[in-house]
Design a protein around this motif. Structure first.
Motif, short mmCIF file in Angstrom:
data_model
loop_
_atom_site.label_atom_id
_atom_site.label_comp_id
_atom_site.label_asym_id
_atom_site.label_seq_id
_atom_site.Cartn_x
_atom_site.Cartn_y
_atom_site.Cartn_z
N TRP A 29 0.89 -0.68 -0.17
CA TRP A 29 -0.09 0.07 0.28
C TRP A 29 1.31 1.81 0.01
CZ3 TRP A 29 -1.21 3.32 4.29
CH2 TRP A 29 -2.28 4.27 4.07
N LEU A 30 2.03 1.53 0.96
CA LEU A 30 2.94 2.65 1.07
C LEU A 30 3.22 3.03 -0.71
CD1 LEU A 30 4.07 2.79 4.70
CD2 LEU A 30 2.63 3.99 4.17
N SER A 31 4.12 1.55 -0.78
CA SER A 31 4.75 1.78 -2.20
C SER A 31 4.11 2.03 -3.64
CB SER A 31 5.13 0.10 -2.46
OG SER A 31 5.85 -0.06 -1.91
N SER A 32 2.72 2.02 -2.74
CA SER A 32 1.81 2.13 -4.65
C SER A 32 1.36 3.81 -4.27
CB SER A 32 0.65 1.49 -4.54
OG SER A 32 -0.92 2.29 -3.05
N MET A 33 2.40 5.03 -3.18
CA MET A 33 1.93 5.96 -3.51
C MET A 33 2.91 7.03 -3.41
SD MET A 33 0.24 6.08 0.72
CE MET A 33 -0.67 5.17 1.42
N ASP A 34 2.60 8.42 -3.87
CA ASP A 34 3.92 8.77 -3.65
C ASP A 34 5.04 9.13 -3.05
OD1 ASP A 34 3.24 11.53 -2.17
OD2 ASP A 34 1.66 11.48 -3.68
N ARG A 35 6.48 9.86 -2.29
CA ARG A 35 6.73 9.46 -1.37
C ARG A 35 5.97 10.84 -0.64
NH1 ARG A 35 13.22 11.17 -3.19
NH2 ARG A 35 13.08 10.94 -1.25
N ALA A 37 2.89 11.43 0.48
CA ALA A 37 1.84 10.12 1.17
C ALA A 37 2.35 9.06 1.59
CB ALA A 37 0.93 9.93 -0.53
N ALA A 38 3.48 8.77 1.20
CA ALA A 38 4.16 7.19 2.03
C ALA A 38 4.30 7.98 2.76
CB ALA A 38 4.97 7.02 1.23
N GLN A 39 4.93 9.21 3.35
CA GLN A 39 5.31 9.78 4.66
C GLN A 39 4.49 10.06 5.46
OE1 GLN A 39 8.53 9.19 5.65
NE2 GLN A 39 9.84 8.27 4.19
N ARG A 40 3.56 10.62 5.18
CA ARG A 40 2.28 11.21 5.87
C ARG A 40 1.38 10.45 6.55
NH1 ARG A 40 -1.37 14.90 2.38
NH2 ARG A 40 -2.58 15.31 4.30
N ALA A 41 1.64 8.96 5.85
CA ALA A 41 0.53 8.02 6.81
C ALA A 41 1.83 6.87 8.15
CB ALA A 41 0.67 6.53 5.58
N TYR A 154 13.49 4.43 4.00
CA TYR A 154 14.10 3.21 3.15
C TYR A 154 13.01 4.30 1.86
CZ TYR A 154 12.02 0.07 -0.35
OH TYR A 154 12.13 -0.34 -2.11
N PHE A 155 11.35 4.90 1.96
CA PHE A 155 11.51 5.81 1.36
C PHE A 155 11.82 7.09 1.19
CE2 PHE A 155 7.06 3.20 2.52
CZ PHE A 155 7.16 2.35 0.98
N LEU A 156 12.66 7.39 2.18
CA LEU A 156 13.56 8.15 1.91
C LEU A 156 14.45 8.23 1.04
CD1 LEU A 156 13.53 10.17 6.12
CD2 LEU A 156 12.55 10.94 3.74
#
Length: 174
Positions: A29-35, A37-41, A154-156
């Motif tokens: 789910w997080l991987s499907s988001m832009d950076r 949105a993922a960090q906001r979640a 990781y997302f950063l």
């Protein structure tokens, strides 16, 4: 089984259960988001860390809960929660948002690592009953927090895909 073995078993199984859940549901789910949105979640989850102040709330934990563990854990969680809230509040000011994302993840990760260190130093696993009503925090909540900090880092550092989908209404467009 001793209190120490029960606590350690609960802690390990807390990580196993969250890693299974995270791998199957949350990471895709997080991987499907832009950076952003993922960090906001992730920041939204961590914004509830003000709850860690419960470690110093009389009547909730045993008065015998070592202050060397309780005070640092309480204020480390509180600081992380406030930084996560600041990230959420500054999402429209991207340089500040990214600063607070890095800050809450660094502070939060250090907090959890130092909490583990303090817990070992004071022998908390052998005296887990001192946690009282907060016993579930290190068993259920902390593993998820640590896993999401790792995911946030990781997302950063992960390169942003140029073909990342954007959402328009309910339809995904490439």
């Amino acid at each position: 089984m001793s209190t120490e073995i029960l606590f350690q078993t609960h802690l390990v199984l807390g990580y196993v259960a969250w890693l299974l859940c995270f791998g199957a549901y949350v990471l895709p789910w997080l991987s499907s988001m832009d950076r952003v949105a993922a960090q906001r979640a992730i920041a939204t989850l961590h914004s509830f860390r003000f709850f860690g102040l419960v470690f110093i709330l009389p009547g909730v934990v045993s008065p015998n809960l070592p202050a060397g563990f309780a005070v640092f854990a309480a204020y480390g969680d509180f600081a992380t929660g406030v930084l996560a809230m600041l990230a959420l509040l500054t999402v429209r000011i991207r340089p500040l948002f990214w600063l607070f994302v890095v800050a809450f993840n660094l502070v939060g990760t250090v907090d959890l690592i130092v909490d583990y260190y303090h817990a070992i130093q004071v022998g908390l696993p052998a005296h887990a009953e001192e946690l009282g009503a907060t016993y579930a925090i290190p068993i259920i909540y902390v593993p998820l927090l640590m896993i999401t900090h790792i995911a946030a880092f990781y997302f950063l550092v992960r390169p942003q895909s140029k073909a990342a989908p954007t959402l328009v209404g309910d339809a995904a467009v490439s």
